[in-house]
Scaffold this motif. Sequence first.
Motif, PDB file in Angstrom:
ATOM      1  N   GLU A  24      -4.350  18.884  -4.065  1.00  0.00           N
ATOM      2  CA  GLU A  24      -3.522  18.390  -5.136  1.00  0.00           C
ATOM      3  C   GLU A  24      -3.042  16.771  -4.986  1.00  0.00           C
ATOM      4  O   GLU A  24      -2.606  16.800  -4.028  1.00  0.00           O
ATOM      5  N   VAL A  25      -3.431  16.038  -5.955  1.00  0.00           N
ATOM      6  CA  VAL A  25      -3.233  14.690  -5.412  1.00  0.00           C
ATOM      7  C   VAL A  25      -2.214  13.900  -6.678  1.00  0.00           C
ATOM      8  O   VAL A  25      -1.891  14.487  -7.519  1.00  0.00           O
ATOM      9  N   ASP A  26      -1.640  12.851  -6.214  1.00  0.00           N
ATOM     10  CA  ASP A  26      -0.740  11.917  -7.295  1.00  0.00           C
ATOM     11  C   ASP A  26      -1.715  11.556  -8.409  1.00  0.00           C
ATOM     12  O   ASP A  26      -2.974  11.277  -8.294  1.00  0.00           O
ATOM     13  N   MET A  27      -1.181  11.838  -9.591  1.00  0.00           N
ATOM     14  CA  MET A  27      -1.782  11.552 -10.901  1.00  0.00           C
ATOM     15  C   MET A  27      -2.111  10.143 -10.875  1.00  0.00           C
ATOM     16  O   MET A  27      -3.283   9.781 -11.394  1.00  0.00           O
ATOM     17  N   ARG A  28      -1.654   9.173 -10.446  1.00  0.00           N
ATOM     18  CA  ARG A  28      -2.095   7.574 -10.372  1.00  0.00           C
ATOM     19  C   ARG A  28      -3.026   7.277  -9.475  1.00  0.00           C
ATOM     20  O   ARG A  28      -3.442   6.088  -9.208  1.00  0.00           O
ATOM     21  N   ALA A  29      -3.328   8.196  -8.328  1.00  0.00           N
ATOM     22  CA  ALA A  29      -4.202   7.853  -7.227  1.00  0.00           C
ATOM     23  C   ALA A  29      -5.756   7.788  -7.759  1.00  0.00           C
ATOM     24  O   ALA A  29      -6.214   8.628  -8.321  1.00  0.00           O
ATOM     25  N   ILE A  48      -0.605  15.420  -2.073  1.00  0.00           N
ATOM     26  CA  ILE A  48       0.477  16.501  -2.251  1.00  0.00           C
ATOM     27  C   ILE A  48       0.508  17.722  -1.607  1.00  0.00           C
ATOM     28  O   ILE A  48       1.541  18.184  -0.683  1.00  0.00           O
ATOM     29  N   ARG A  49      -0.444  18.454  -1.696  1.00  0.00           N
ATOM     30  CA  ARG A  49      -0.805  19.838  -1.059  1.00  0.00           C
ATOM     31  C   ARG A  49      -2.262  20.230  -1.030  1.00  0.00           C
ATOM     32  O   ARG A  49      -2.982  19.754  -2.106  1.00  0.00           O
ATOM     33  N   PRO A  50      -2.645  20.781  -0.195  1.00  0.00           N
ATOM     34  CA  PRO A  50      -4.186  21.604  -0.364  1.00  0.00           C
ATOM     35  C   PRO A  50      -4.073  22.867  -1.204  1.00  0.00           C
ATOM     36  O   PRO A  50      -2.939  23.553  -1.310  1.00  0.00           O
ATOM     37  N   ILE A  51      -5.090  22.912  -1.821  1.00  0.00           N
ATOM     38  CA  ILE A  51      -5.424  24.102  -2.849  1.00  0.00           C
ATOM     39  C   ILE A  51      -6.205  25.218  -1.966  1.00  0.00           C
ATOM     40  O   ILE A  51      -7.442  24.624  -1.745  1.00  0.00           O
ATOM     41  N   ILE A  97      -7.343   8.017  -2.371  1.00  0.00           N
ATOM     42  CA  ILE A  97      -7.606   9.116  -1.706  1.00  0.00           C
ATOM     43  C   ILE A  97      -8.299   9.382  -0.650  1.00  0.00           C
ATOM     44  O   ILE A  97      -7.860  10.021   0.254  1.00  0.00           O
ATOM     45  N   LYS A  98      -9.613   8.649  -0.609  1.00  0.00           N
ATOM     46  CA  LYS A  98     -10.214   8.540   0.573  1.00  0.00           C
ATOM     47  C   LYS A  98      -9.604   8.077   1.637  1.00  0.00           C
ATOM     48  O   LYS A  98      -9.515   8.683   2.943  1.00  0.00           O
ATOM     49  N   ASP A  99      -9.000   6.705   1.507  1.00  0.00           N
ATOM     50  CA  ASP A  99      -8.157   6.437   2.705  1.00  0.00           C
ATOM     51  C   ASP A  99      -7.094   7.281   3.328  1.00  0.00           C
ATOM     52  O   ASP A  99      -7.068   7.049   4.360  1.00  0.00           O
ATOM     53  N   ALA A 100      -6.441   7.824   2.333  1.00  0.00           N
ATOM     54  CA  ALA A 100      -5.344   8.692   2.825  1.00  0.00           C
ATOM     55  C   ALA A 100      -5.871  10.033   3.507  1.00  0.00           C
ATOM     56  O   ALA A 100      -5.451  10.316   4.600  1.00  0.00           O
ATOM     57  N   MET A 147       0.791  -1.362  -0.114  1.00  0.00           N
ATOM     58  CA  MET A 147       0.082   0.070  -0.214  1.00  0.00           C
ATOM     59  C   MET A 147       0.875   1.226  -0.029  1.00  0.00           C
ATOM     60  O   MET A 147       1.942   1.254   0.595  1.00  0.00           O
ATOM     61  N   LYS A 148       0.347   2.358  -0.509  1.00  0.00           N
ATOM     62  CA  LYS A 148       1.169   3.383  -0.964  1.00  0.00           C
ATOM     63  C   LYS A 148       1.050   4.147   0.652  1.00  0.00           C
ATOM     64  O   LYS A 148      -0.149   4.308   1.276  1.00  0.00           O
ATOM     65  N   ASP A 149       1.850   5.030   0.792  1.00  0.00           N
ATOM     66  CA  ASP A 149       1.920   5.936   1.936  1.00  0.00           C
ATOM     67  C   ASP A 149       0.981   7.137   1.795  1.00  0.00           C
ATOM     68  O   ASP A 149       1.018   7.623   0.709  1.00  0.00           O
ATOM     69  N   PRO A 150       0.246   7.209   2.808  1.00  0.00           N
ATOM     70  CA  PRO A 150      -0.909   8.446   2.493  1.00  0.00           C
ATOM     71  C   PRO A 150      -0.456   9.682   2.238  1.00  0.00           C
ATOM     72  O   PRO A 150      -0.839  10.690   1.399  1.00  0.00           O
TER      73      PRO A 150
END
Length: 96
Positions: A29-34, A9-12, A39-42, A1-4
């Motif tokens: 702003e989130v990772d392009m592959r997520a 990446i950052r809040p907008i 995203i919800k779990d992170a 599993m990826k690290d959250p």
Amino acid sequence: MKDPRDIIIRPIITERTAEMMDSLKYVFEVDMRANKTEIKDAIEQIFKVKVANVNTLRVPAKPKRYGRHSGYTSEWKKAFVTLTSDSKPLEFFETV
């Protein structure tokens, strides 16, 4: 599993997103592959809140010029996260 923290990446923070915070909607702003589930779990792991809905969109690259040089800005992914009504607001958005 990826690290959250690699997914988020950052809040907008803009005037428009500041108005959305009143209804417990936040933009990141989130990772392009997520995907939406990652995203919800992170968000739930990082901020200890309950997420009701996640909407994502890809912001396309735009052509830019600087003198005679031309190129493109980077493409990135934006996530609109809606919290449940019984969740607390996110802490670092309190100062906005």
